[in-house]
Motif scaffolding. Structure first.
Motif, PDB file in Angstrom:
ATOM      1  N   ASP A 244       0.843  -1.323   0.226  1.00  0.00           N
ATOM      2  CA  ASP A 244      -0.013   0.111  -0.344  1.00  0.00           C
ATOM      3  C   ASP A 244       0.820   0.825   0.195  1.00  0.00           C
ATOM      4  O   ASP A 244       0.968   1.970  -0.445  1.00  0.00           O
ATOM      5  CB  ASP A 244      -0.369   0.344   1.324  1.00  0.00           C
ATOM      6  CG  ASP A 244      -2.018  -0.656   1.008  1.00  0.00           C
ATOM      7  OD1 ASP A 244      -2.722  -1.073  -0.172  1.00  0.00           O
ATOM      8  OD2 ASP A 244      -2.401  -1.430   1.817  1.00  0.00           O
TER       9      ASP A 244
ATOM     10  N   GLU B 255       0.715   3.821  -3.004  1.00  0.00           N
ATOM     11  CA  GLU B 255       0.493   5.660  -2.477  1.00  0.00           C
ATOM     12  C   GLU B 255       1.668   6.078  -2.894  1.00  0.00           C
ATOM     13  O   GLU B 255       1.664   7.676  -3.497  1.00  0.00           O
ATOM     14  CB  GLU B 255      -0.066   5.650  -0.802  1.00  0.00           C
ATOM     15  CG  GLU B 255       0.037   6.891  -0.177  1.00  0.00           C
ATOM     16  CD  GLU B 255      -0.159   7.351   1.190  1.00  0.00           C
ATOM     17  OE1 GLU B 255      -0.173   7.994   1.574  1.00  0.00           O
ATOM     18  OE2 GLU B 255       0.085   6.302   1.891  1.00  0.00           O
TER      19      GLU B 255
ATOM     20  N   SER C  61      -4.029   3.385  -7.764  1.00  0.00           N
ATOM     21  CA  SER C  61      -4.043   2.598  -6.484  1.00  0.00           C
ATOM     22  C   SER C  61      -3.893   1.101  -6.122  1.00  0.00           C
ATOM     23  O   SER C  61      -2.741   0.826  -7.258  1.00  0.00           O
ATOM     24  CB  SER C  61      -5.832   2.377  -7.202  1.00  0.00           C
ATOM     25  OG  SER C  61      -5.680   1.810  -7.753  1.00  0.00           O
ATOM     26  N   ARG C  62      -4.349   0.452  -5.580  1.00  0.00           N
ATOM     27  CA  ARG C  62      -3.901  -0.764  -5.417  1.00  0.00           C
ATOM     28  C   ARG C  62      -3.890  -2.069  -6.109  1.00  0.00           C
ATOM     29  O   ARG C  62      -3.236  -2.705  -6.484  1.00  0.00           O
ATOM     30  CB  ARG C  62      -4.198  -1.337  -3.851  1.00  0.00           C
ATOM     31  CG  ARG C  62      -4.055  -3.032  -3.723  1.00  0.00           C
ATOM     32  CD  ARG C  62      -5.150  -3.230  -2.385  1.00  0.00           C
ATOM     33  NE  ARG C  62      -4.102  -5.261  -1.950  1.00  0.00           N
ATOM     34  CZ  ARG C  62      -3.898  -4.867  -0.635  1.00  0.00           C
ATOM     35  NH1 ARG C  62      -2.743  -4.161  -0.824  1.00  0.00           N
ATOM     36  NH2 ARG C  62      -3.362  -6.168  -0.466  1.00  0.00           N
ATOM     37  N   ARG C  63      -4.932  -1.722  -6.519  1.00  0.00           N
ATOM     38  CA  ARG C  63      -5.953  -2.338  -7.858  1.00  0.00           C
ATOM     39  C   ARG C  63      -4.786  -1.924  -9.148  1.00  0.00           C
ATOM     40  O   ARG C  63      -4.440  -2.814  -9.795  1.00  0.00           O
ATOM     41  CB  ARG C  63      -7.299  -2.232  -7.731  1.00  0.00           C
ATOM     42  CG  ARG C  63      -7.696  -2.755  -9.447  1.00  0.00           C
ATOM     43  CD  ARG C  63      -8.916  -2.052  -9.969  1.00  0.00           C
ATOM     44  NE  ARG C  63      -9.592  -2.622 -10.543  1.00  0.00           N
ATOM     45  CZ  ARG C  63     -11.230  -2.817 -10.687  1.00  0.00           C
ATOM     46  NH1 ARG C  63     -11.951  -2.652 -10.543  1.00  0.00           N
ATOM     47  NH2 ARG C  63     -11.062  -3.654 -12.338  1.00  0.00           N
ATOM     48  N   THR C  64      -4.232  -0.747  -8.989  1.00  0.00           N
ATOM     49  CA  THR C  64      -3.124  -0.882 -10.661  1.00  0.00           C
ATOM     50  C   THR C  64      -2.625  -1.057 -10.827  1.00  0.00           C
ATOM     51  O   THR C  64      -1.527  -1.840 -11.272  1.00  0.00           O
ATOM     52  CB  THR C  64      -2.793   1.302 -10.928  1.00  0.00           C
ATOM     53  OG1 THR C  64      -4.129   1.307 -11.084  1.00  0.00           O
ATOM     54  CG2 THR C  64      -2.543   1.176 -11.883  1.00  0.00           C
TER      55      THR C  64
END
Length: 201
Positions: free
Chosen positions: A46, A50, A55-58
């Motif tokens: 994470d 950040e 994003s985490r998904r990306t």
């Protein structure tokens, strides 16, 4: 140098491909920066996402895990070396060709960056185990590459030995380089390893 280790030689690409490559590079550079600052275990997925502005998904669209950032960088460097090896003349001695190819690539890398990555790898037992396993995979890949250049079937046992000793020389050179405090460049250790090898053959 991270861009080369991840992507090798950049081919002609469209706008979408360029954006994807730049995003992957940004994630990798961010991960390496955080690994060096906070340690591998102290850096979360994470926090990488950040810091990289994604994003985490990306993140998972480019890497399966934070571990893969380091492994992908290393795999890309090996891929670039093998690609160059395919361009050498079959009239050249295989061991000499491999030595020149490895020295040429290793000499391009910034010692400070390599030292930082090496420290991150050594601090994690998981990463070190994966690194050792990767050497065996690269030995097999180098052997297959050598067989594409020197195609005579009768040479294959000798080419297997060349692949083994070449990866062994690289491994020992990196280990010796990692134990010092940056007084000598990594390429010097690699040249010494091959010189010692040739002297004993």
């Amino acid at each position: 140098m991270i861009s080369e280790t991840i992507d090798g030689k950049i081919a002609k690409e469209g706008l979408r491909e360029k954006k994807q490559r730049e995003t992957k590079l940004r994630i990798a550079e961010t991960g390496l920066k955080l690994f060096c600052a906070n340690g591998y275990e102290g850096t979360t997925l994470d926090s990488i996402a950040e810091e990289a502005g994604i994003s985490r998904r990306t993140f998972f669209s480019y890497f399966k895990s934070k571990e893969e950032i380091l492994l992908t960088c290393q795999a890309g460097a090996w891929d670039a070396m093998r690609a160059d090896l395919l361009t050498v003349s079959p009239d050249e001695a295989p061991l000499d060709a491999v030595r020149k190819t490895l020295v040429n690539h290793v000499s391009r890398y910034e010692s400070d960056q390599m030292m930082a990555i090496d420290r991150v790898m050594r601090a994690s037992e998981t990463l070190m185990a994966r690194k050792q396993a990767a050497y065996a995979m690269q030995e097999e890949a180098f052997y297959n590459t050598l067989c594409e250049v020197w195609r005579q079937p009768k040479r294959r046992p000798a080419l297997r030995i060349v692949a083994m000793v070449s990866i062994g020389a690289m491994r020992l050179a990196l280990e010796a380089w990692g134990k010092q405090s940056g007084e000598r460049a990594v390429v010097e250790f690699l040249e010494d390893a091959f010189a010692n090898l040739k002297a004993e053959i």
